[in-house]
Design a protein around this motif. Structure first.
Motif, PDB file in Angstrom:
ATOM      1  N   TYR A 118      45.317  46.130  37.399  1.00 46.33           N
ATOM      2  CA  TYR A 118      46.383  45.969  38.072  1.00 46.33           C
ATOM      3  C   TYR A 118      46.725  45.034  39.056  1.00 46.33           C
ATOM      4  CZ  TYR A 118      45.178  50.813  36.842  1.00 46.33           C
ATOM      5  OH  TYR A 118      44.759  52.008  35.807  1.00 46.33           O
ATOM      6  N   PHE A 148      49.355  42.387  41.382  1.00 46.00           N
ATOM      7  CA  PHE A 148      50.058  42.588  42.381  1.00 46.00           C
ATOM      8  C   PHE A 148      50.597  41.163  43.087  1.00 46.00           C
ATOM      9  CE2 PHE A 148      49.759  47.216  42.870  1.00 46.00           C
ATOM     10  CZ  PHE A 148      48.457  47.309  42.475  1.00 46.00           C
ATOM     11  N   TYR A 167      52.289  40.128  46.899  1.00 44.19           N
ATOM     12  CA  TYR A 167      52.593  40.373  48.190  1.00 44.19           C
ATOM     13  C   TYR A 167      53.450  39.221  48.824  1.00 44.19           C
ATOM     14  CZ  TYR A 167      50.517  44.941  48.054  1.00 44.19           C
ATOM     15  OH  TYR A 167      50.186  46.366  47.778  1.00 44.19           O
ATOM     16  N   LYS A 192      54.878  44.379  40.908  1.00 47.13           N
ATOM     17  CA  LYS A 192      53.218  44.850  40.499  1.00 47.13           C
ATOM     18  C   LYS A 192      53.331  44.909  39.115  1.00 47.13           C
ATOM     19  CE  LYS A 192      54.402  49.687  41.299  1.00 47.13           C
ATOM     20  NZ  LYS A 192      54.193  50.907  42.246  1.00 47.13           N
ATOM     21  N   SER A 216      41.692  47.889  39.843  1.00 46.31           N
ATOM     22  CA  SER A 216      41.230  48.210  38.565  1.00 46.31           C
ATOM     23  C   SER A 216      40.941  49.665  38.625  1.00 46.31           C
ATOM     24  CB  SER A 216      40.112  47.475  38.046  1.00 46.31           C
ATOM     25  OG  SER A 216      38.882  47.515  39.015  1.00 46.31           O
ATOM     26  N   GLN A 217      40.890  50.274  37.388  1.00 43.71           N
ATOM     27  CA  GLN A 217      40.448  51.626  37.553  1.00 43.71           C
ATOM     28  C   GLN A 217      38.901  51.850  37.825  1.00 43.71           C
ATOM     29  OE1 GLN A 217      41.191  52.802  33.427  1.00 43.71           O
ATOM     30  NE2 GLN A 217      42.925  54.079  34.064  1.00 43.71           N
ATOM     31  N   GLY A 218      38.768  52.870  38.727  1.00 42.51           N
ATOM     32  CA  GLY A 218      37.599  53.009  39.237  1.00 42.51           C
ATOM     33  C   GLY A 218      37.218  52.412  40.557  1.00 42.51           C
ATOM     34  N   GLN A 253      39.202  51.474  43.894  1.00 41.61           N
ATOM     35  CA  GLN A 253      40.548  51.823  44.656  1.00 41.61           C
ATOM     36  C   GLN A 253      41.006  50.653  45.357  1.00 41.61           C
ATOM     37  OE1 GLN A 253      41.666  54.769  44.101  1.00 41.61           O
ATOM     38  NE2 GLN A 253      43.637  54.428  45.342  1.00 41.61           N
ATOM     39  N   LYS A 254      40.156  49.653  46.034  1.00 44.10           N
ATOM     40  CA  LYS A 254      40.392  48.618  46.669  1.00 44.10           C
ATOM     41  C   LYS A 254      41.055  47.423  45.977  1.00 44.10           C
ATOM     42  CE  LYS A 254      36.071  47.653  48.493  1.00 44.10           C
ATOM     43  NZ  LYS A 254      35.415  48.807  47.613  1.00 44.10           N
ATOM     44  N   LEU A 255      41.953  46.824  46.744  1.00 42.89           N
ATOM     45  CA  LEU A 255      42.397  45.693  46.156  1.00 42.89           C
ATOM     46  C   LEU A 255      41.558  44.585  46.501  1.00 42.89           C
ATOM     47  CD1 LEU A 255      46.265  46.207  46.461  1.00 42.89           C
ATOM     48  CD2 LEU A 255      44.818  46.720  44.433  1.00 42.89           C
ATOM     49  N   PHE A 297      42.245  40.383  47.381  1.00 47.65           N
ATOM     50  CA  PHE A 297      43.438  39.705  47.351  1.00 47.65           C
ATOM     51  C   PHE A 297      43.077  38.222  47.289  1.00 47.65           C
ATOM     52  CE2 PHE A 297      46.681  42.110  49.312  1.00 47.65           C
ATOM     53  CZ  PHE A 297      45.917  43.299  49.470  1.00 47.65           C
ATOM     54  N   GLY A 298      43.895  37.037  46.819  1.00 47.44           N
ATOM     55  CA  GLY A 298      43.587  35.708  47.000  1.00 47.44           C
ATOM     56  C   GLY A 298      43.823  35.223  48.200  1.00 47.44           C
TER      57      GLY A 298
END
Lengths: 112, 113
Positions: free
Chosen positions: B32, B34, B36, B49, B95-97, B99-101, B103-104
């Motif tokens: 997934y 995003f 920001y 997103k 991604s699936q599994g 939860q945390k994103l 970031f670049g």
């Protein structure tokens, strides 16, 4: 209106003192995160929580501790502040099954 | 492990010119993506997103990004920028599994009149 508030917005503290930053949400989201933002480093994860009393370390957790005794509050404590902890701190919340974050407005912390 | 690379730390452009902010990711599972935006002295706000479906996603203020699986990219584009677009832009991957994103490092977009 975003349902997440951070306090204080600004703080100046002396080296060696403990400091606690608060993140409060009204969204009842399960996941909460603390990041620090520094020039050239982007956002770095300090600690996160996936429920009441369930927390885990991020990539830059040394010198920091967290607590989550209620769903709505996630506290970040600098046990003994150092100048290297001068930064802008952001809290983020995330609902179960949602992969996006909602961020707070940030706390600008200066350690002198 | 996932990672995100924003290829430009700073992008200066003239007002009304087009802009592209580049983002590449690495992940071994479905992702997934995003973007920001952080305006000066503010927190980060979700700009757009990609979760599934159409690979082209748009924001309400004229930005768009295209998910390119073969290139592992999610570049952000706007055909004509305004002074008010001056901000720092962060790309993030989940991604699936997991939860945390992740970031670049961020890209600072500066618009010159």
């Amino acid at each position: 209106d975003a349902g997440i508030t951070q306090s204080p917005r600004h703080k100046v503290t002396e080296t060696g003192t403990p400091v606690t930053l608060r993140c409060h949400q009204t969204e009842n989201h399960r996941y909460m995160y603390w990041y620090r933002q520094d020039p050239g480093h982007g956002l770095r994860l300090i600690h996160y929580s996936y429920g009441v009393k369930d927390t885990d370390k991020g990539e830059v957790s040394d010198g920091y501790s967290v607590s989550r005794s209620k769903t709505e509050d996630f506290l970040l404590t600098l046990e003994s502040a150092t100048s290297s902890q001068t930064s802008v701190y952001f809290c983020a919340i995330q609902a179960s099954g949602d992969y996006g974050y909602t961020f707070g407005s940030g706390t600008r912390l200066t350690v002198v | 492990a996932q990672s995100v690379t924003q290829l430009d730390s700073q992008v200066p452009v003239f007002e009304e010119a087009p802009v592209e902010l580049r983002c590449n990711y690495s992940s071994s599972v479905s992702v997934y993506l995003f973007w920001y935006v952080q305006y000066p002295n503010q927190g980060l706000q979700l700009l757009l997103k990609y979760l599934s479906g159409s690979t082209l996603v748009e924001s309400i203020n004229g930005f768009e990004a295209e998910f390119n699986k073969s290139q592992t990219s999610f570049h952000l584009r706007k055909p004509s920028v305004h002074i008010s677009d001056t901000a720092e832009y962060f790309c993030a991957v989940g991604s699936q599994g997991a939860q945390k994103l992740v970031f670049g490092q961020g890209t600072r977009l500066t618009i010159n009149p």
